[in-house]
Design an enzyme around this catalytic site. Structure first.
Site, PDB file in Angstrom:
ATOM      1  N   TYR A  35    -119.839  25.257  99.365  1.00 50.40           N
ATOM      2  CA  TYR A  35    -119.533  26.686  99.517  1.00 50.40           C
ATOM      3  C   TYR A  35    -118.037  26.907  99.349  1.00 50.40           C
ATOM      4  O   TYR A  35    -117.232  26.118  99.834  1.00 50.40           O
ATOM      5  CB  TYR A  35    -119.995  27.186 100.886  1.00 50.40           C
ATOM      6  CG  TYR A  35    -121.496  27.282 100.983  1.00 50.40           C
ATOM      7  CD1 TYR A  35    -122.164  28.414 100.540  1.00 50.40           C
ATOM      8  CD2 TYR A  35    -122.251  26.219 101.484  1.00 50.40           C
ATOM      9  CE1 TYR A  35    -123.538  28.504 100.603  1.00 50.40           C
ATOM     10  CE2 TYR A  35    -123.637  26.298 101.551  1.00 50.40           C
ATOM     11  CZ  TYR A  35    -124.268  27.440 101.108  1.00 50.40           C
ATOM     12  OH  TYR A  35    -125.627  27.525 101.160  1.00 50.40           O
TER      13      TYR A  35
HETATM   14  P1  ATP Z   1    -131.050  29.074  99.091  1.00 54.09           P
HETATM   15  O1  ATP Z   1    -131.950  30.013  99.835  1.00 54.09           O
HETATM   16  O2  ATP Z   1    -130.287  29.775  97.978  1.00 54.09           O
HETATM   17  O3  ATP Z   1    -131.710  27.817  98.641  1.00 54.09           O
HETATM   18  P2  ATP Z   1    -129.985  27.844 101.461  1.00 54.09           P
HETATM   19  O4  ATP Z   1    -131.314  28.085 102.064  1.00 54.09           O
HETATM   20  O5  ATP Z   1    -129.547  26.442 101.263  1.00 54.09           O
HETATM   21  O6  ATP Z   1    -129.856  28.680 100.117  1.00 54.09           O
HETATM   22  P3  ATP Z   1    -128.823  29.854 103.174  1.00 54.09           P
HETATM   23  O7  ATP Z   1    -128.321  29.573 104.554  1.00 54.09           O
HETATM   24  O8  ATP Z   1    -130.107  30.608 103.010  1.00 54.09           O
HETATM   25  O9  ATP Z   1    -128.833  28.482 102.395  1.00 54.09           O
HETATM   26  O10 ATP Z   1    -127.719  30.692 102.337  1.00 54.09           O
HETATM   27  C1  ATP Z   1    -126.346  30.320 102.235  1.00 54.09           C
HETATM   28  C2  ATP Z   1    -125.552  31.179 103.189  1.00 54.09           C
HETATM   29  O11 ATP Z   1    -124.212  30.753 103.439  1.00 54.09           O
HETATM   30  C3  ATP Z   1    -125.435  32.621 102.767  1.00 54.09           C
HETATM   31  O12 ATP Z   1    -126.226  33.360 103.656  1.00 54.09           O
HETATM   32  C4  ATP Z   1    -123.943  32.983 102.940  1.00 54.09           C
HETATM   33  O13 ATP Z   1    -123.784  34.256 103.500  1.00 54.09           O
HETATM   34  C5  ATP Z   1    -123.437  31.889 103.829  1.00 54.09           C
HETATM   35  N1  ATP Z   1    -122.008  31.629 103.650  1.00 54.09           N
HETATM   36  C6  ATP Z   1    -121.381  31.307 102.520  1.00 54.09           C
HETATM   37  N2  ATP Z   1    -120.048  31.105 102.677  1.00 54.09           N
HETATM   38  C7  ATP Z   1    -119.815  31.306 103.998  1.00 54.09           C
HETATM   39  C8  ATP Z   1    -118.648  31.213 104.820  1.00 54.09           C
HETATM   40  N3  ATP Z   1    -117.443  30.849 104.318  1.00 54.09           N
HETATM   41  N4  ATP Z   1    -118.804  31.443 106.142  1.00 54.09           N
HETATM   42  C9  ATP Z   1    -120.009  31.761 106.661  1.00 54.09           C
HETATM   43  N5  ATP Z   1    -121.156  31.858 105.935  1.00 54.09           N
HETATM   44  C10 ATP Z   1    -121.075  31.634 104.623  1.00 54.09           C
END
Ligand code: ATP
Ligand code: CA
Length: 170
Positions: A35
């Site tokens: 990220y």
């Molecule tokens: P996907 O559904 O695309 O496969 P995932 O399930 O691995 O992703 P999620 O937790 O659903 O992961 O999504 C990634 C999250 O990380 C997003 O909701 C985004 O808002 C959050 N995010 C990204 N950068 C930051 C940051 N710097 N601080 C806090 N949250 C963040």
């Protein structure tokens, strides 16, 4: 495109339950998610995300917009394939973005109705399930279906926090 998504803690035996509802195993993937933070705005505050995901079959660059409602974690999502994730990271860093966090997980995917069910084993966090559907401007039907599937699995409570936020809470 809109990714309609609900998430819950996965209790033991969830995969048997998914199969019992007619879910079909699609495959297992290992994700390394990088990220990035932006020099222009605070993504944690604006609820956006910029991510390079590396998996066995290749890498992707994804932008996620803010959550669209108060019940699910549905968002607008834009994704492109990346054939060189190391170069992609150098491009982002050169442009002022910087790596903010790394999340590793194993994702087991099932197909059920029009939904993809992801059972995630997240390093340092444990097991979660996500029900995902793709929607367009009218995504109310997909949202209802996603919440329905969660309820059929006996998982009423949906978590709206990201893995990053959950990791930060520990
Ligand atoms: P996907 O559904 O695309 O496969 P995932 O399930 O691995 O992703 P999620 O937790 O659903 O992961 O999504 C990634 C999250 O990380 C997003 O909701 C985004 O808002 C959050 N995010 C990204 N950068 C930051 C940051 N710097 N601080 C806090 N949250 C963040
Ligand atoms: Ca997700």
């Amino acid at each position: 495109m809109i990714e309609v998504e609900v998430k819950a803690r996965a209790p033991p035996g969830i995969e048997e339950k998914i199969l019992g509802l007619g879910g079909e195993l699609m495959g297992v993937e290992n994700h390394l998610d990088l990220y990035f933070s932006s020099p222009f705005r605070d993504f944690a505050r604006t609820d956006e995300a910029l991510r390079i995901r590396v998996k066995e079959v290749g890498a992707r660059l994804t932008y996620k917009g803010p959550k669209l409602d108060s019940e699910t974690k549905s968002r607008r999502e834009l994704t492109v394939r990346v054939d060189d994730p190391i170069a992609m990271e150098s491009i982002l860093e050169s442009a002022g973005f910087s790596r903010a966090a790394v999340v590793k997980k194993k994702r087991t995917k099932y197909a059920l109705s029009d939904a993809v069910l992801a059972v995630d084993d997240v390093e340092g966090l444990g097991s979660f399930i996500e029900v995902e559907l793709t929607g367009d401007e009218n995504w109310e039907d997909q949202k209802r279906l996603a919440l329905d599937i969660l309820a059929k699995l006996g998982l009423g409570v949906s978590i709206r926090k990201s893995y990053l936020e959950l990791l930060a809470e520990r």
